[in-house]
Design a protein around this motif. Sequence first.
Motif, short mmCIF file in Angstrom:
data_model
loop_
_atom_site.label_atom_id
_atom_site.label_comp_id
_atom_site.label_asym_id
_atom_site.label_seq_id
_atom_site.Cartn_x
_atom_site.Cartn_y
_atom_site.Cartn_z
N GLY A 1 24.88 51.15 28.08
CA GLY A 1 25.03 50.16 27.02
C GLY A 1 24.01 49.06 27.10
O GLY A 1 23.99 48.16 26.26
N THR B 1 19.23 52.09 26.37
CA THR B 1 19.03 52.23 24.93
C THR B 1 17.65 52.80 24.64
O THR B 1 17.49 53.74 23.85
CB THR B 1 19.18 50.87 24.22
OG1 THR B 1 20.54 50.43 24.33
CG2 THR B 1 18.80 50.95 22.75
N THR C 1 29.90 45.61 24.77
CA THR C 1 29.39 46.86 25.34
C THR C 1 30.21 48.04 24.85
O THR C 1 29.66 49.08 24.45
CB THR C 1 29.43 46.80 26.88
OG1 THR C 1 28.56 45.76 27.33
CG2 THR C 1 28.98 48.12 27.49
N ASP D 1 31.96 48.28 22.10
CA ASP D 1 31.69 48.50 20.67
C ASP D 1 30.36 49.24 20.48
O ASP D 1 30.26 50.15 19.64
CB ASP D 1 31.65 47.16 19.92
CG ASP D 1 33.00 46.47 19.89
OD1 ASP D 1 34.02 47.15 20.12
OD2 ASP D 1 33.03 45.25 19.66
N TYR D 2 29.35 48.83 21.25
CA TYR D 2 28.04 49.46 21.11
C TYR D 2 28.06 50.91 21.62
O TYR D 2 27.49 51.81 21.01
CB TYR D 2 26.99 48.65 21.86
CG TYR D 2 25.62 49.27 21.86
CD1 TYR D 2 25.01 49.67 20.67
CD2 TYR D 2 24.94 49.50 23.05
CE1 TYR D 2 23.76 50.27 20.67
CE2 TYR D 2 23.68 50.08 23.06
CZ TYR D 2 23.10 50.47 21.87
OH TYR D 2 21.87 51.07 21.87
N GLU E 1 29.54 53.10 19.04
CA GLU E 1 28.56 53.37 17.98
C GLU E 1 27.64 54.52 18.37
O GLU E 1 27.35 55.41 17.57
CB GLU E 1 27.75 52.10 17.70
CG GLU E 1 26.65 52.26 16.68
CD GLU E 1 25.80 51.01 16.55
OE1 GLU E 1 24.62 51.15 16.18
OE2 GLU E 1 26.31 49.90 16.82
N SER F 1 19.52 49.74 16.92
CA SER F 1 20.70 48.96 17.27
C SER F 1 20.71 48.73 18.77
O SER F 1 20.17 49.54 19.55
CB SER F 1 21.96 49.70 16.83
OG SER F 1 23.12 48.96 17.14
N TYR F 2 21.33 47.64 19.22
CA TYR F 2 21.41 47.35 20.66
C TYR F 2 22.66 46.52 20.93
O TYR F 2 23.35 46.07 20.01
CB TYR F 2 20.16 46.62 21.14
CG TYR F 2 19.92 45.26 20.50
CD1 TYR F 2 20.46 44.10 21.05
CD2 TYR F 2 19.19 45.15 19.32
CE1 TYR F 2 20.26 42.86 20.45
CE2 TYR F 2 18.98 43.92 18.71
CZ TYR F 2 19.52 42.78 19.28
OH TYR F 2 19.34 41.56 18.68
N ASN F 3 22.96 46.32 22.18
CA ASN F 3 24.13 45.57 22.62
C ASN F 3 23.95 44.09 22.29
O ASN F 3 23.06 43.43 22.84
CB ASN F 3 24.33 45.78 24.13
CG ASN F 3 25.66 45.28 24.62
OD1 ASN F 3 26.23 44.34 24.08
ND2 ASN F 3 26.15 45.89 25.69
N LYS F 4 24.80 43.55 21.44
CA LYS F 4 24.64 42.16 20.98
C LYS F 4 25.02 41.12 22.04
O LYS F 4 24.85 39.92 21.81
CB LYS F 4 25.44 41.94 19.71
CG LYS F 4 24.91 42.76 18.52
CD LYS F 4 23.43 42.48 18.26
CE LYS F 4 22.89 43.15 17.01
NZ LYS F 4 22.73 44.61 17.15
#
Length: 408
Positions: free
Chosen positions: A33, A38, A70, A72-73, A76, A214-217
């Motif tokens: 994550g 990524t 983490t 949530d990502y 995804e 997309s990446y871990n916010k």
Amino acid sequence: MKIYNKKNVYEAALERVRYLYDEFDNVVVSFSGGKDSTATLHIALEVAKEKGRLPVPVMFLDQEAEWQGTVDYVKEVMYREDVKPYWYQIPMKITNNASSTNRYHECWNEDEKDGWLHPQDEISIKENRFGTDRFHEMFTKIADVDFPDSTIYLAGVRTEEAPKRYIALTSGITYKDITWGKYLNKKRHQYTFYPLYDWSYTDIWKYIQDNNFSYNKIYDEYYRHGVRINDMRISNLHHETALQSLTLVQEIEPQTWNKIAKKIEGANTIKHIQKNSFTCPKELPYMFEDWREYALHLANNLIFEDDMRDLLDRKIASGSIYHEGAIGNDYWRAIINTILSSDFDFTKLTNWTMNANVDTYRRVTKNPLGKDKVKHKWIKAMTLSTKYITIEQKLDILNYFKNGEHKK
């Protein structure tokens, strides 16, 4: 971005992964994550698409005490059409570095289901069929059970992050002419490889941003809260390298914090101590004569398990060359950090011993004339890393290379 004979690190990584796809039947991305995994995932997806080998198997070993961001990502990623998910949410024991008294945290314990930090996902693997309950053994055991022969993991480990990684991934041969990997099961032709080992963190972010991946916010939250680049860790929240993250959870994810505080022993203590949590103080406490005395005092009063104390004692004995002299203070401070963070996997101590200055000291001490051509061979990098050696030793090293002794 590093350049190798007109080849940048992105092109080099593609070339490496293409080679691995040609050499091995099964390529699995080991996903955390984080930003590095990524980038590794997207390199693998690009190559797999070229070679007609989609979907890409992606495995995530969920340690339960994860950032919700983490989770949530990861979800995804796992639900992508070009990914074959291996999301492990299985009962296992993980080192709890937030506590000096409770060594392990049992995650995904069915008896504590009401207190899980997040629910199990419907597509996850929930049964531990792997013959171990220890996290550090799980990757090899999963490979043995769930993946056939000629399988490799691709993982996002970079040498920039720790001295020991640089040495490990640029020296010994793992497979054919590849150094940037390690064995899982040589007989079954199973390895872990790190194709982005020479990327910098700026390379990683440029790759992600240029392609709008997309990446871990959680990284955005780290940046917003002023966290240093080297401290932006995406790992379980009681890991030895992520303890400082606990001081931010209440602000960033208050619901996660409420669950962490109830379930993870020591988490609330770290939150209140803030940045002084489980780290060696800058100044020696006045009641101790030196850092060695302080370190042994902490060992006597904070380590309650005999096996953990035996481990530490053996580690201290094996590091006897560092106990005295110019290097002694820094060595005992590293021991103090180990004790205070309950890091009995010795990650922090190993990182310290792999520091370039320590490496020079070790080579000079164990091989004072430079004649050992194998384990303690003198290398030119020693001329730039002389913090712990004497002026006479510095001159010996300079003359050794000036006179061409290293070529004999």
